[in-house]
Motif scaffolding. Structure first.
Motif, PDB file in Angstrom:
ATOM      1  N   GLN A 187     -24.195 -44.150   0.122  1.00  0.00           N
ATOM      2  CA  GLN A 187     -24.014 -43.216   1.221  1.00  0.00           C
ATOM      3  C   GLN A 187     -25.054 -42.102   1.117  1.00  0.00           C
ATOM      4  N   PRO A 188     -25.276 -41.374   2.205  1.00  0.00           N
ATOM      5  CA  PRO A 188     -26.266 -40.297   2.157  1.00  0.00           C
ATOM      6  C   PRO A 188     -25.901 -39.274   1.089  1.00  0.00           C
ATOM      7  N   GLN A 189     -26.918 -38.734   0.449  1.00  0.00           N
ATOM      8  CA  GLN A 189     -26.741 -37.674  -0.541  1.00  0.00           C
ATOM      9  C   GLN A 189     -27.069 -36.327   0.117  1.00  0.00           C
ATOM     10  N   GLU A 190     -26.792 -35.254  -0.587  1.00  0.00           N
ATOM     11  CA  GLU A 190     -27.058 -33.929  -0.028  1.00  0.00           C
ATOM     12  C   GLU A 190     -28.533 -33.772   0.333  1.00  0.00           C
ATOM     13  N   ARG A 191     -29.401 -34.375  -0.463  1.00  0.00           N
ATOM     14  CA  ARG A 191     -30.833 -34.323  -0.158  1.00  0.00           C
ATOM     15  C   ARG A 191     -31.125 -34.951   1.206  1.00  0.00           C
ATOM     16  N   ASP A 192     -30.428 -36.041   1.520  1.00  0.00           N
ATOM     17  CA  ASP A 192     -30.635 -36.722   2.802  1.00  0.00           C
ATOM     18  C   ASP A 192     -30.144 -35.869   3.970  1.00  0.00           C
ATOM     19  N   TYR A 193     -28.959 -35.294   3.805  1.00  0.00           N
ATOM     20  CA  TYR A 193     -28.447 -34.415   4.859  1.00  0.00           C
ATOM     21  C   TYR A 193     -29.373 -33.210   5.046  1.00  0.00           C
ATOM     22  N   ARG A 194     -29.828 -32.657   3.953  1.00  0.00           N
ATOM     23  CA  ARG A 194     -30.718 -31.498   4.024  1.00  0.00           C
ATOM     24  C   ARG A 194     -32.017 -31.855   4.745  1.00  0.00           C
ATOM     25  N   ASN A 195     -32.577 -33.010   4.423  1.00  0.00           N
ATOM     26  CA  ASN A 195     -33.813 -33.438   5.083  1.00  0.00           C
ATOM     27  C   ASN A 195     -33.581 -33.735   6.559  1.00  0.00           C
TER      28      ASN A 195
END
Length: 204
Positions: A187-195
């Motif tokens: 699943q998406p990680q915080e880095r992915d959501y942030r990007n």
């Protein structure tokens, strides 16, 4: 000799800076042009639960009730220019080579648009999920259920403008990375959501 050494050192520093700069941006202009991502589900029923789960990850909320991607949403309909589908890459005339390169999924921009900003230039896309590694391969290469889910989540990440982190990036905290174990990270990680948030901020 000192002069030569200084020049060589300068060149190395410039090249290093260029490499760092090249890896600094974690999103590109391939993102979907509207805040709402409209997509048709043309996947076989085998993938439906994975697709719905993937949507929930990208379109959902954190433990404190905050939307991961404020202002963004996904709508599954039957009229969109964008779609997600599955096909076996193994003997496919276009994707056969990709199968030999162990490609599990593919995000293809079908309709670029000049009406959007320079950071989200896709009006229509197709996501292809490779049936071969998901359902047809031998046990050695057959993807697990988690890995199939991770493939869909990863490819949907491109609709938000997120780039692939290939092996040269040494990234271990992103669903967009080739270096992570997708049986445990799917699943998406915080880095992915942030990007994804940063990518869309350039649109506003």
């Amino acid at each position: 000799m000192k002069y030569l050494f200084r020049n060589v050192l300068t060149v190395i520093m410039v090249l290093t800076l260029l490499c760092i700069t090249a890896h600094a941006s974690e999103y590109d202009d391939s993102g979907y042009s509207k805040a709402t991502i409209y997509i048709q589900n043309k996947l076989d029923e085998y993938y439906h639960d994975h697709f719905e789960t993937a949507i929930g990850y990208w379109d959902g909320y954190d433990d404190e009730g905050n939307k991961h991607l404020p202002g963004r949403s996904i709508v599954v309909n039957t009229e969109s220019y964008s779609q997600i589908t599955n096909v076996s890459f193994r003997f496919h005339p276009e994707f056969g080579v990709l199968n030999s390169q162990f490609t599990y999924g593919l995000y293809v921009v079908e309709y670029p648009t000049s009406l959007a900003c320079d950071c989200h230039t896709t009006a229509g896309f197709t996501i292809y999920i490779n049936d071969y590694f998901a359902r047809e391969a031998t046990d050695e290469y057959l993807r697990t259920s988690n890995e199939n889910l991770a493939t869909i989540v990863h490819e949907m990440g491109h609709a938000y403008g997120l780039i692939d982190f290939d092996e040269s990036y040494y990234v271990y905290d992103s669903i967009m990375s080739y270096r992570v174990n997708n049986n445990t990270m799917y699943q998406p990680q915080e880095r992915d959501y942030r990007n994804a948030r940063a990518s869309w901020a350039r649109h506003e």
